[in-house]
Scaffold this motif. Structure first.
Motif, PDB file in Angstrom:
ATOM      1  N   CYS A  82       0.830  -1.215   0.000  1.00 22.11           N
ATOM      2  CA  CYS A  82       0.000   0.000   0.000  1.00 22.11           C
ATOM      3  C   CYS A  82       0.861   1.260   0.000  1.00 22.11           C
ATOM      4  CB  CYS A  82      -0.924   0.019   1.212  1.00 22.11           C
ATOM      5  SG  CYS A  82      -1.937  -1.462   1.340  1.00 22.11           S
ATOM      6  N   GLU A 127      -4.866   6.853  -5.697  1.00 22.80           N
ATOM      7  CA  GLU A 127      -3.529   7.032  -5.118  1.00 22.80           C
ATOM      8  C   GLU A 127      -2.486   7.238  -6.212  1.00 22.80           C
ATOM      9  OE1 GLU A 127      -4.115   4.406  -1.036  1.00 22.80           O
ATOM     10  OE2 GLU A 127      -3.355   3.437  -2.833  1.00 22.80           O
ATOM     11  N   SER A 170      -9.182  -4.009   3.200  1.00 21.44           N
ATOM     12  CA  SER A 170      -7.856  -3.388   3.336  1.00 21.44           C
ATOM     13  C   SER A 170      -6.817  -4.388   3.854  1.00 21.44           C
ATOM     14  CB  SER A 170      -7.957  -2.222   4.315  1.00 21.44           C
ATOM     15  OG  SER A 170      -8.207  -2.726   5.617  1.00 21.44           O
ATOM     16  N   MET A 214      -8.366   7.499   2.952  1.00 19.69           N
ATOM     17  CA  MET A 214      -7.176   7.610   2.099  1.00 19.69           C
ATOM     18  C   MET A 214      -6.952   9.069   1.723  1.00 19.69           C
ATOM     19  SD  MET A 214      -8.894   6.103  -1.365  1.00 19.69           S
ATOM     20  CE  MET A 214      -7.395   6.237  -2.280  1.00 19.69           C
TER      21      MET A 214
END
Lengths: 448, 105
Positions: free
Chosen positions: A44, A162, A298, A329
């Motif tokens: 991540c 992201e 997650s 996030m």
């Protein structure tokens, strides 16, 4: 003879499981098979190294290989499990050097993770298509990024958000394409995502929503992405499609697979075959509010599931619970988050709800760094029990998501939240908590 | 004696037929896609945005113009009952949190 536990997969679920076994039965023989070169790192964190927020990939590793040797966990790297035989209690294993044959087990834990959904368009065999997963490949791609001036991110999934932010932060001209009308549209609501889109525009991101992917163009390497609204020239395409459970092995072994494609498990994380457990992205779990199975949560979920699976596989007792899915996030210049579901998913399922919305602030209004905090709460009509929430703000979103997940789980109502006590300290919290303001807004709407 | 804190939708544990599992997966995949698409269309309209673009063809017409309206007309309790009947982890044994409304001490 010590208990023999075999774990297939070295991600968060598999490593959590190894720790769980050793916790419950320190003398157990724990063998982990992973296809990859490494375990125990944070995948991540990869987008943040690409975005230059984190200096190097080494920071993402949690422990070195020797630490697992010392802990009595036998990890076989770059080793593929090709089949499972639950009747004979063996797995068939192949290493790069050749077939090493059948490995017996007393308990098996399947933690085979996910694969990205096939985009289902021509050109997926071209070079220049980046699927973010393995840290070694990420290190190689990071060098490639130095020479990339234009990139296309395919799908505004959590990873897509992201990577879009990371590439823009790195100064790359970044295009984001998605067939839905706003980013993260299967999870988040448009009013929550609007500030993120504004901030991306400020960062130079070019967004193409309601735009379908039609193919990847190029000879050997991608030179453009074909979409329903035209071609987008690029040197790199980051494919961030839906994460699907990687369950080919389990399916072939006859383990029951649920409607999500995830392994069916109980609260002990045991699959349909006694003695075979599952954990992580390859399993499905009931949602605590709707009781509908969900999959692909997650890393913290995967690790905790692995721990539970490991403890139970070793003869201990640990229950995993239905999930309420707190999430948060960073996207663009904002933090976003929520719990359970928002209006989009509630509408899709047809769940009745009442809503409360408020724009508060993260600190005292006069304190430097104060940011807007928008909170949206969903309550069950009648009982007014909290059933979902979504948020966007500059700080404190993760902590609010964790708190609200516990609130949903324990049956807290909008009335409870409207008059909740809250911390007031100018640098860290405003006089009026935005959660309380949103709950008050819901009650006002109901009275009017 | 049955533990009241255990939520179990299946009366007894029987092996599931793989054809049923495959059908459940197919139904979930398509219904989820088109129900989300319909919800996004509605919210996009409210927010002044354009609607999502999705598959075309006879199957898409069926899901959009037959399945979604029928699903939406059903009461929530009926929908919930149908979803609960689908095979999945929710039909195994799970403890539910106790109601913690009493004073802690």
């Amino acid at each position: 003879m010590p208990l023999r536990v075999v774990i297939v997969g070295g991600g968060a679920g598999g490593i959590g499981a190894a720790g769980g076994v050793k916790q419950a039965a320190p003398d157990a023989e724990v063998t982990v098979f992973t296809e990859f070169e490494d375990v125990a790192y944070s995948p991540c964190g990869i987008p943040y190294v690409h975005g230059r927020e984190i200096d190097d990939f080494a920071s993402l590793f949690l422990a070195d290989k020797e630490a697992y040797v010392q802990a009595g966990i036998d990890i076989h790297y770059e080793t593929r499990v090709t089949s499972i035989d639950p009747d004979r209690r063996t797995v068939h294993v192949e290493e790069p050097a050749g077939d090493i044959g059948d490995v017996p087990y007393d308990r098996l834990i399947v933690a085979t993770g996910f694969d990205y959904a096939d985009p289902g368009v021509p050109g997926t065999d071209l070079g220049g298509l980046y699927y973010v997963k393995n840290i070694r490949r990420a290190m190689e791609w990071d060098k490639v990024l130095d020479s990339v001036s234009r990139a296309v991110v395919v799908e505004a999934s959590p990873l897509g958000l992201e990577m879009t932010t990371a590439l823009a932060h790195r100064g790359i001209e970044t295009h984001l394409i998605d067939p839905r009308p706003w980013p993260l549209a299967d999870v988040a609501d448009p009013d929550i995502m609007a500030p993120v889109e504004e901030s991306w525009a400020e960062m130079g991101v070019i967004m193409h929503f309601t735009t379908k992917l039609e193919g990847f163009l190029g000879d050997r390497t991608v030179r453009a992405v074909a979409t329903s609204t035209g071609e987008l020239p690029c040197e790199l395409a980051v494919v961030c499609t839906h994460k699907q459970p990687n369950n080919a092995l389990a399916r072939a072994a006859g383990l029951e697979i649920g409607s999500t494609g995830g392994l069916i498990v109980d609260e002990r994380m045991e699959t349909s075959r006694p003695g075979v457990f599952g954990a992580g992205d390859c399993v499905e779990l009931p949602h605590g509010v709707t009781w509908v199975p969900v999959q692909g949560l997650s890393g913290s979920h995967a690790y905790a599931q692995g721990k539970a699976a490991g403890v139970n596989a070793a003869g201990g007792e640990r229950r995993y619970s239905p999930v309420y899915v707190p999430w948060a996030m960073v996207a663009g210049k904002w933090m976003i988050g929520g719990v359970s579901f928002g209006e989009t998913l509630a509408k899709a399922l047809g769940i009745p709800y009442v809503v409360g919305l408020a724009d508060g602030i993260s600190r005292a209004r006069y304190y430097p760094g104060v940011r807007k905090t928008r909170v949206k709460l969903l309550g069950e009509p009648g009982t007014l029990r909290l059933i979902g929430a979504q948020m966007v703000g500059g700080e404190g979103i993760k902590e609010r998501a964790d708190f609200l997940a516990m609130a949903v789980r324990t049956g807290v109502t909008l009335e409870d939240l409207a008059w909740m006590e809250n911390v007031y300290s100018p640098p860290i919290g405003a006089l009026n908590e935005p959660i309380a303001l949103a709950a008050q807004n819901a009650l006002s709407r109901l009275k009017s | 004696m049955t533990d009241p804190s255990v939520r179990r939708l299946a009366a007894r544990r029987r092996p599931l037929r793989h054809a049923n599992l495959r059908f459940a997966g197919w139904l979930r995949h398509h219904s989820e896609h088109y129900l989300l698409e319909a919800a996004q269309t509605e919210l996009a309209k409210q927010a002044g945005r354009t609607s999502p673009v999705g598959p075309t063809g006879p199957a898409a017409v069926f899901w959009r113009h037959v399945f979604v309206p029928v699903y939406r007309r059903l009461p929530w309790r009926v929908r919930r009952r149908v979803m609960a009947r689908m095979p999945g982890s929710h039909r195994r044994a799970w403890h539910v949190p106790p109601d913690r409304r009493d004073p802690a001490v």
